[in-house]
Design an enzyme around this catalytic site. Structure first.
Site, PDB file in Angstrom:
ATOM      1  N   ARG A   1      -2.584  -6.524   6.610  1.00 10.33           N
ATOM      2  CA  ARG A   1      -3.367  -7.767   6.656  1.00 10.33           C
ATOM      3  C   ARG A   1      -3.365  -8.334   8.084  1.00 10.33           C
ATOM      4  O   ARG A   1      -3.846  -9.437   8.307  1.00 10.33           O
ATOM      5  CB  ARG A   1      -2.780  -8.836   5.700  1.00 10.33           C
ATOM      6  CG  ARG A   1      -2.847  -8.472   4.223  1.00 10.33           C
ATOM      7  CD  ARG A   1      -4.268  -8.460   3.714  1.00 10.33           C
ATOM      8  NE  ARG A   1      -4.357  -8.184   2.276  1.00 10.33           N
ATOM      9  CZ  ARG A   1      -4.296  -6.978   1.745  1.00 10.33           C
ATOM     10  NH1 ARG A   1      -4.114  -5.921   2.507  1.00 10.33           N
ATOM     11  NH2 ARG A   1      -4.399  -6.821   0.432  1.00 10.33           N
TER      12      ARG A   1
ATOM     13  N   SER B   1       1.047   3.393  -1.359  1.00  4.53           N
ATOM     14  CA  SER B   1       1.255   3.517  -2.805  1.00  4.53           C
ATOM     15  C   SER B   1       1.142   2.110  -3.387  1.00  4.53           C
ATOM     16  O   SER B   1       1.431   1.154  -2.691  1.00  4.53           O
ATOM     17  CB  SER B   1       2.614   4.155  -3.109  1.00  4.53           C
ATOM     18  OG  SER B   1       3.623   3.204  -3.248  1.00  4.53           O
ATOM     19  N   TYR B   2       0.824   1.914  -4.622  1.00  5.69           N
ATOM     20  CA  TYR B   2       0.429   2.940  -5.562  1.00  5.69           C
ATOM     21  C   TYR B   2      -0.862   2.517  -6.244  1.00  5.69           C
ATOM     22  O   TYR B   2      -1.310   1.401  -6.028  1.00  5.69           O
ATOM     23  CB  TYR B   2       1.518   3.157  -6.629  1.00  5.69           C
ATOM     24  CG  TYR B   2       1.859   1.932  -7.427  1.00  5.69           C
ATOM     25  CD1 TYR B   2       2.865   1.065  -6.992  1.00  5.69           C
ATOM     26  CD2 TYR B   2       1.184   1.577  -8.609  1.00  5.69           C
ATOM     27  CE1 TYR B   2       3.188  -0.098  -7.693  1.00  5.69           C
ATOM     28  CE2 TYR B   2       1.493   0.433  -9.314  1.00  5.69           C
ATOM     29  CZ  TYR B   2       2.498  -0.390  -8.859  1.00  5.69           C
ATOM     30  OH  TYR B   2       2.826  -1.541  -9.565  1.00  5.69           O
TER      31      TYR B   2
ATOM     32  N   GLU C   1      -4.576   5.350  -2.098  1.00  3.95           N
ATOM     33  CA  GLU C   1      -3.427   4.846  -2.841  1.00  3.95           C
ATOM     34  C   GLU C   1      -2.903   6.019  -3.668  1.00  3.95           C
ATOM     35  O   GLU C   1      -3.622   6.607  -4.468  1.00  3.95           O
ATOM     36  CB  GLU C   1      -3.850   3.693  -3.776  1.00  3.95           C
ATOM     37  CG  GLU C   1      -4.349   2.453  -3.050  1.00  3.95           C
ATOM     38  CD  GLU C   1      -3.227   1.486  -2.701  1.00  3.95           C
ATOM     39  OE1 GLU C   1      -2.047   1.842  -2.880  1.00  3.95           O
ATOM     40  OE2 GLU C   1      -3.533   0.372  -2.246  1.00  3.95           O
TER      41      GLU C   1
END
Lengths: 370, 275
Positions: free
Chosen positions: A221, A273-274, A331
């Protein structure tokens, strides 16, 4: 009961001996209800401290029991004298108690080169960095290691450069594409080390946030693309904290500098992940990326395509906005059962299916240069 | 169940007739005003429906996870909320084998604390076997003289000790109540880990556990610590009490006893008197 008497005598003997074997796990098969009852009584003898992993339930079903070393002889004699069949499934529980640590120890013993690095167990940051050095030492013409910066806690950030040549086939002569691949295997070494040492669920960097007791910034972010929007948090204690400013994290800035100074990156694949999804830009605006259709077109069927959650300041939005058309987030496994705590047995299958997808993308890039 | 819900939301009787008609066919209706749903929101809603189902069935051996969403539409009911119509496959929570298909509605209501769920599923696992598995776990726990305890399930390496696996599954069932309650259209949950389990030895027929669990909140990524008390007798509704602490130390608590509204064709005894 004869069995218990015999056992009682040997119990005293066992206690006076010094046995240096570790605890064992026995798999017992009781053939009738009487044997089941005997096993239950055995479990109630507190001094033995046996621990049923699969309790005696009914004849024919396996009974698994962990036996501390000081009780081993007594328990085995008890079983044998009552003609209760058993096998030793774990010779030394000391190693099994922490199964992955044991696998790591065993694989360390045999690891003298990168060829014998065990991919089906989790490793520490030191082991991964050591593996990278071995890889480079053994394949000097193919692999080189570049340091692109340092983490907050001054751990080096490394990228492996794999120089490969496509178009080696004589038939592909029109465009000879030479593509280098850069792998940054550990993008957040401080966070990674922290998951081993302190908190397995840690997701952020480990930078200190001024004026807060909460540490760390979400490195996905912190990028300068829609930075600070509602798909991130301004709260230092939140998991999606975007940080004090774009690229404030050295882990992020190092990649930014590396990509910009290289100047000719064609694809960026960000692996997380995930949830088993493949995400493409944009997270920070509602409109799909202009190359949306093409991005959708070209990879392995096993991936589920999702429009991203509203997410601001992400890696692939930044890279897309900076001219890298093929920007994706992978992911990995799983879809939520184990989540972050994925069993090591899934490491290799996860890698295999991800590699298939990467190969498809690389082939597409090779065939569609820009 | 449908009639009871309709009675409480009188003017919207017509809308509730839709699921009745729908029950006869394999597909949700495509009336005007229904929109195709994004994969993410559909998956989220399907998971909410499964949280509700797993809680209501109260069977650690018959827990289900989401397979694939096959169809999803949403209807906006002005001033009331969003109602999702879903068709999805399910997998056995432990083995990941396909175990059937569900039709569900998930109604996110603006003025209600939790989503209203109606769900009907086919189930291909041998129910006699799951009942037996539940019962043998129950019996084993009833026979404990020392309360069982455990930490970090799964552990950092994803391992679940076989002896603690059923207690973990019961935590999933209990957490399902909590996750159903907390879920909104945009916030979803997974149970990430049982940090701690401790059994209470009781004199009555039930088995009784204290759990500390960590929930993973999507899409905020927050890890939320909750304390759960789960009381269970096979074939009866789960009794769940919970208390959660969020990052900001806001506490939330709740209590479930199997008498909440909603519907499923699961095997349990409803407490009709509570309606």
């Amino acid at each position: 009961m004869r069995g218990l008497l015999v056992f009682g005598v040997l119990f005293a003997a066992a206690f006076s001996q010094k046995l240096f074997v570790g605890d064992q796990v026995l798999r017992i098969r009781a053939s009738n209800e009487e044997q089941i009852a005997l096993l239950r009584e055995l479990g109630e003898l507190e001094d033995l401290q046996i621990d049923y992993w699969l309790s005696p339930a009914q004849p024919g079903l396996p009974v698994d029991v962990r036996v501390p070393f000081h009780s081993l002889q007594a328990v085995k004699v008890f079983l044998e004298s009552n003609t209760i069949r058993y096998t030793i499934t774990v010779d030394d529980v000391q190693e099994l108690l922490n199964e992955e640590k044991e696998a790591m120890m065993v694989s360390r013993k045999f690891e003298r080169s990168s060829n014998s690095f065990s991919f089906s167990s989790y490793h520490t940051i030191e082991e991964i960095y050591s593996w990278m050095d071995n890889l480079v030492a053994e394949n000097p013409d193919l692999v080189s290691k570049i340091q692109i910066g340092q983490s907050y806690e001054k751990r080096p950030l490394y990228v492996l450069k794999i120089a490969t040549e496509y178009g080696k086939d004589a038939s592909l002569t029109a465009i000879l594409d030479t593509v280098d691949i850069f792998f940054e295997i550990v993008t957040n070494p401080d966070g990674f080390a922290y998951t081993h040492s302190t908190n397995r669920m840690w997701q952020k960097t480990r930078s200190i946030n001024a004026g807060s007791s909460c540490r760390g910034v979400d490195p996905n972010r912190n990028w300068d693309a829609g930075y600070g929007g509602p798909g991130s948090s301004s709260n230092p204690c939140a998991e999606m904290y975007h940080g004090p400013s774009p690229h404030s994290e050295s882990e992020v800035k190092s990649i930014v500098d590396f990509i910009l100074s290289h100047g000719n990156m064609k694809a960026l694949l960000s692996i997380h992940s995930y949830s088993q999804m493949l995400l493409f830009p944009y997270g920070y605006k509602a409109e799909p990326a202009p190359d949306h259709q093409e991005l959708l077109g070209s990879y392995a069927m096993s991936w589920v395509l999702f429009l991203p959650d509203r997410a601001d300041g992400t890696t692939i939005d930044w890279s897309y906005d900076n001219g890298i058309k093929y920007s994706y987030t992978f992911e990995l496994r799983d879809t939520g059962r184990y989540g972050f705590l994925l069993p090591a047995s899934q490491i290799v299958p996860t890698a295999e299916e991800t590699w298939l997808a990467l190969m498809k993308i690389m082939a597409h890039i090779r065939d569609n240069p820009y | 169940m449908q009639r009871r819900s309709a009675a409480r939301l009188g003017p919207l009787l017509l809308l509730f007739l839709l699921p009745l008609a729908w029950g006869e066919g394999p597909e949700p209706p495509r009336a005007a005003g229904e929109l195709q749903v994004s994969n993410r929101l559909a998956g989220q809603a399907a998971r909410v429906a499964l949280h509700y189902l797993n809680y209501r069935l109260g069977s650690p051996s018959a827990l289900r996870a989401l397979g694939q969403v096959r169809k999803a539409t949403v209807k906006t009911i002005p001033e009331i909320g969003h109602k999702y119509y879903l068709q999805f496959t399910t997998e056995d929570y432990k083995s990941s084998q396909n175990v059937g298909t569900c039709l569900a509605t998930v109604f996110y209501l603006k003025r209600k604390p939790r989503p209203a769920v109606n769900i009907n599923c086919t189930y291909t696992k041998d129910q006699k076997q799951t009942r037996e598995d539940d019962y043998s776990f129950y019996k084993k726990m009833r026979q404990q003289t020392k309360p069982i305890t455990g930490n970090d399930i799964p552990d950092s390496y994803g391992n679940i000790e076989p002896a603690l696996e059923p207690a973990w599954a019961l935590a999933v069932a209990g957490s399902s109540y909590l996750m159903w309650e907390k879920s909104t259209e945009n916030l979803g949950y997974f149970m990430a880990q049982v940090k701690n389990v401790k059994q209470w030895i009781t004199k009555d027929d039930s088995i009784d556990f204290d759990y500390s669990v960590v929930l993973h909140e999507i899409p905020t990524q927050e890890m939320i610590s909750c304390h759960l008390r789960v009381i269970w007798t096979p074939g009866h509704p789960l009794k769940v009490k919970y208390f959660c602490l969020s990052e900001n130390q806001r506490s939330e608590f709740g209590e479930g006893s199997g008498s909440e509204s909603g519907s499923t064709n699961g095997i349990f005894n409803e407490e009709e008197a509570n309606f």
